[in-house]
Design an enzyme around this catalytic site. Structure first.
Site, short mmCIF file in Angstrom:
data_model
loop_
_atom_site.label_atom_id
_atom_site.label_comp_id
_atom_site.label_asym_id
_atom_site.label_seq_id
_atom_site.Cartn_x
_atom_site.Cartn_y
_atom_site.Cartn_z
N HIS A 186 -35.15 1.85 -8.95
CA HIS A 186 -36.41 1.22 -8.55
C HIS A 186 -36.63 0.04 -9.51
CE1 HIS A 186 -38.18 4.26 -5.65
NE2 HIS A 186 -36.96 4.67 -5.91
N GLU A 329 -22.10 -1.48 -0.82
CA GLU A 329 -22.75 -0.20 -0.50
C GLU A 329 -23.95 -0.43 0.42
OE1 GLU A 329 -24.26 1.97 -3.89
OE2 GLU A 329 -24.61 3.77 -2.69
C1 LIG Z 1 -41.81 5.54 -0.60
C2 LIG Z 1 -41.34 6.51 -1.64
N1 LIG Z 1 -42.20 7.47 -2.06
C3 LIG Z 1 -41.82 8.37 -3.00
C4 LIG Z 1 -40.56 8.34 -3.56
C5 LIG Z 1 -40.18 9.37 -4.58
O1 LIG Z 1 -39.98 8.84 -5.85
P1 LIG Z 1 -39.11 9.66 -6.92
O2 LIG Z 1 -37.67 9.49 -6.56
O3 LIG Z 1 -39.45 9.01 -8.23
O4 LIG Z 1 -39.54 11.06 -6.87
C6 LIG Z 1 -39.64 7.38 -3.13
C7 LIG Z 1 -38.27 7.38 -3.69
O5 LIG Z 1 -37.44 6.59 -3.48
C8 LIG Z 1 -40.04 6.44 -2.14
O6 LIG Z 1 -39.19 5.51 -1.69
#
Ligand SMILES: Cc1ncc(COP(=O)(O)O)c(C=O)c1O
Length: 387
Positions: A186, A329
């Protein structure tokens, strides 16, 4: 191979060195000063009054929904609108905590839910938990206004959109609260980690209670005194008094240290991703095999992956094959229409038939937009996007 995630942190070598030094020197590794510092700095950078650091974006969502239930802002059985094109742990907390999810379809031009889709379902919902998909949003100011007019609790899952802006305002600052993910890959990585931001003091205090066991230890002194007086708890029993439903979603000092370290690169990481997005977007616009996005209402789009939507199944197979054959990828555009996922089908009988989200799932894919992409890699990708 051009992988989605190139490194664990921005400026990885230096960050790892500093992390090693921190580990050798630190005496406390459970949540303490580093985490508190990160919360303060993150809130300031995001222009929010409060930030609560948790163990992941998923627990951020879980803690936020539970805190809203604890405060009575949402009630068990309430219907909550959410983006059909989203991630599993956006909607799972709604299901786990006794709310009824109502899937809202996305606009093909923004990949996000539009005000008109919300207006259609407005009489049916008490809350709205929108995902800002891949750095983008629809007309979110209008959405906020509709929610205010209809007394609907509006919250944002901003796990994919740190740093993106509309009308000079950062995404994540439109709802009553918003959540962020700091998982590797992220925008900003603390290995695992998440944040909940809000300007609402009562919600902030409940988030502190809900994040860890339901106790009052992380509240400020005034709020602590108030809750102890209300419940007639003395300082001895306060140590193990649990006021409301909660989890243990605590981050560690290692995550806090990394957050503080990576925060210095926020502007750089966001602007490089935004620059790449603009470039890729201009190439996509020249190829009529693709469905063009219309994001002219946004000031800045910063995402960690670049979505491509093809006009039909045959075309998408051509580009998917091309990308894979050239070592790039690719993945589906997040979880597609969540209504089609096995967990959702198992528990929710009523479907809302989100045709655009289905279309995106069937005809789309994404590839990396990370700040470490080099010129050669960018040129490879540009070549692959030609007709
Ligand atoms: C829109 C969204 N919400 C929640 C999450 C969950 O985040 P985490 O992987 O830190 O638990 C993600 C993960 O990619 C996401 O894309």
């Amino acid at each position: 191979m051009i992988k989605l995630i190139k490194s664990s942190f921005y400026n990885e070598k230096d960050t790892k060195k500093k992390l090693a030094k921190f580990i050798l020197k630190a005496k406390i590794f459970s949540m303490k000063k580093e985490c508190a510092n990160f919360e303060k700095k993150f809130a300031k950078k995001q222009s929010r009054r409060y930030a609560v650091f948790v163990s992941s974006g998923s627990t951020a969502n879980l803690v936020l929904i539970q805190a809203l239930l604890n405060l009575g802002k949402l009630k068990k059985g309430d219907r909550i609108g959410f983006s059909a094109l989203t991630w599993s742990t956006n909607v799972m907390p709604l299901m786990q905590l006794g709310l009824i999810p109502i899937a809202l379809d996305c606009n093909l031009k923004t990949l996000n839910v539009s005000p008109s889709e919300i207006e259609k379902k407005i009489s049916k919902i008490k809350g709205l938990f929108l995902t800002n998909v891949l750095g983008m949003a629809d007309e979110i100011e209008k959405i906020k206004e509709i929610c205010q007019r209809n007394k609907i609790i509006f919250i944002e899952d901003n796990c994919e959109s740190l740093g993106s802006r509309i009308s000079g305002k950062l995404l994540g600052n439109f709802g009553l609260a918003s959540t962020f993910s700091f998982f590797v890959g992220h925008h900003l990585s603390t290995i695992e980690g998440g944040m909940i931001c809000t300007d609402d003091e009562k919600l902030y205090q409940m988030l502190l209670i809900t994040r860890i066991h339901g106790w009052d230890r992380n509240l400020g002194l005034i709020a602590q005194k108030e809750i102890r007086t209300t419940h007639k708890v003395d300082d001895f029993y306060a140590k193990y008094t649990f006021y409301d439903l909660a989890f243990n979603a605590r981050p560690t000092e290692v995550n806090g240290f990394l957050g503080n370290n990576q925060l210095q690169y926020w502007d750089e990481m966001v602007s490089i991703r935004a620059k790449h997005f603009k470039l890729f977007q201009s190439i996509v616009g020249q190829n009529d095999d693709f469905v063009p996005l219309d994001l002219s209402h946004m000031d800045l789009i910063s995402n960690f992956a670049m979505p491509i939507i093809c006009k039909n199944k045959k075309t998408v197979e051509k580009y998917k094959k091309r990308f894979i054959n050239h070592g790039v990828e690719i993945r589906p555009i997040i979880a597609g229409n969540i209504e089609m996922q096995p967990f959702y089908k198992k528990y929710i009988n009523k479907k809302t038939y989100c045709l655009n989200s289905n279309f995106i799932h069937q005809n789309g894919f994404y590839f990396a937009n990370n700040p470490e992409l080099n010129k050669k890699e960018i040129n490879t990708i540009i070549g692959l996007l030609a007709k």
